[in-house]
Motif scaffolding. Structure first.
Motif, PDB file in Angstrom:
ATOM      1  N   GLU A   1      -3.133  -2.184  -8.100  1.00  0.00           N
ATOM      2  CA  GLU A   1      -2.498  -2.582  -6.938  1.00  0.00           C
ATOM      3  C   GLU A   1      -1.080  -3.080  -7.266  1.00  0.00           C
ATOM      4  O   GLU A   1      -0.881  -3.881  -8.157  1.00  0.00           O
ATOM      5  CB  GLU A   1      -3.256  -3.567  -6.254  1.00  0.00           C
TER       6      GLU A   1
ATOM      7  N   ASN B   1      -5.429   4.090  -1.558  1.00  0.00           N
ATOM      8  CA  ASN B   1      -5.243   2.765  -1.505  1.00  0.00           C
ATOM      9  C   ASN B   1      -6.626   1.870  -1.182  1.00  0.00           C
ATOM     10  O   ASN B   1      -6.630   0.805  -1.774  1.00  0.00           O
ATOM     11  CB  ASN B   1      -4.881   2.603   0.221  1.00  0.00           C
TER      12      ASN B   1
ATOM     13  N   ALA C   1      -7.409  -1.117  -4.159  1.00  0.00           N
ATOM     14  CA  ALA C   1      -7.488  -2.311  -3.525  1.00  0.00           C
ATOM     15  C   ALA C   1      -8.242  -3.381  -4.371  1.00  0.00           C
ATOM     16  O   ALA C   1      -9.403  -3.124  -4.563  1.00  0.00           O
ATOM     17  CB  ALA C   1      -7.955  -2.232  -2.235  1.00  0.00           C
TER      18      ALA C   1
ATOM     19  N   ALA D   1       0.931  -1.285  -0.034  1.00  0.00           N
ATOM     20  CA  ALA D   1       0.005   0.170  -0.138  1.00  0.00           C
ATOM     21  C   ALA D   1       0.868   1.369  -0.046  1.00  0.00           C
ATOM     22  O   ALA D   1       1.774   1.243   0.557  1.00  0.00           O
ATOM     23  CB  ALA D   1      -0.899  -0.103   1.380  1.00  0.00           C
TER      24      ALA D   1
END
Length: 202
Positions: free
Chosen positions: A49, A40, A44, A2
């Motif tokens: 990602e 983030n 996700a 992240a």
């Protein structure tokens, strides 16, 4: 992995009186942290990602508002903190100085052009100095959290200097005096970092 909120590298009060400590703290810990968290959440479980923020922005679907706004906010602020410094700022020199003088005529003319781009950005947004491959530079501004890495934005290339002209960046100290805030920015520019970015981008 992240994205994480980057550290400032200096204290919140280090840029005073030009940038006040309370604004810097709120801007970093609330606004930038918010963009980081929301970015983030937006990526996700998607194919974005694990990509770098630069790869996300250059290949961005501009209709994806969550990634556009929060990815832009994350990147823009990450650049913003590094192009300011309380000391060891260096001065405009070398190839970047040559490029600015070739394009704008002088440092003063560059400052005037950049200041105009920042002052005339209606509402919230950013002013940018960008560099193309080969070293050509230009000034532009973008609305909201857009930036020159994104497809179809007013100027392309790699941003090497950016100024946040959202009201949250200056209102506690400067209220509606955006030109005073813009002028103060030139007292804290980290030219060493801007020149490093120029050399890398050209």
């Amino acid at each position: 992995m992240a994205f994480e909120l980057p550290k400032l590298g200096y204290a919140y009060d280090a840029l005073e009186p030009h940038m006040d400590a309370r604004t810097m703290e709120i801007h970093h810990t609330k606004h930038h942290q918010g963009y980081t968290n929301n970015l983030n959440n937006a990526i996700a479980g998607t194919d974005l990602e694990g990509k770098s923020i630069e790869d996300i922005l250059t290949g961005l679907d501009m209709d994806n508002g969550a990634v556009r706004n929060n990815g832009g906010g994350f990147y823009n602020h990450s650049l913003f903190w590094t192009v300011m410094n309380p000391e060891d700022r260096g001065y405009l020199s070398g190839e970047l100085k040559d490029a600015i003088e070739a394009t704008f005529g002088s440092k003063d003319e560059f400052i005037a052009a950049f200041s105009k781009a920042a002052a005339t950005r209606f509402g919230s947004g950013w002013a940018w100095l960008c560099v193309q491959k080969g070293g050509k530079i230009e000034i532009c501004s973008t609305p909201n959290q857009d930036n020159p890495l994104m497809p179809g934005v007013s100027c392309g290339g790699t941003p090497i200097l950016g100024l946040d002209v959202w009201e949250h960046a200056y209102y506690l100290n400067y209220q509606n005096r955006r030109p005073d805030y813009i002028n103060a920015f030139f007292s804290v520019i980290n030219w060493n970092e801007v020149e490093r970015r120029y050399a890398e981008a050209k």
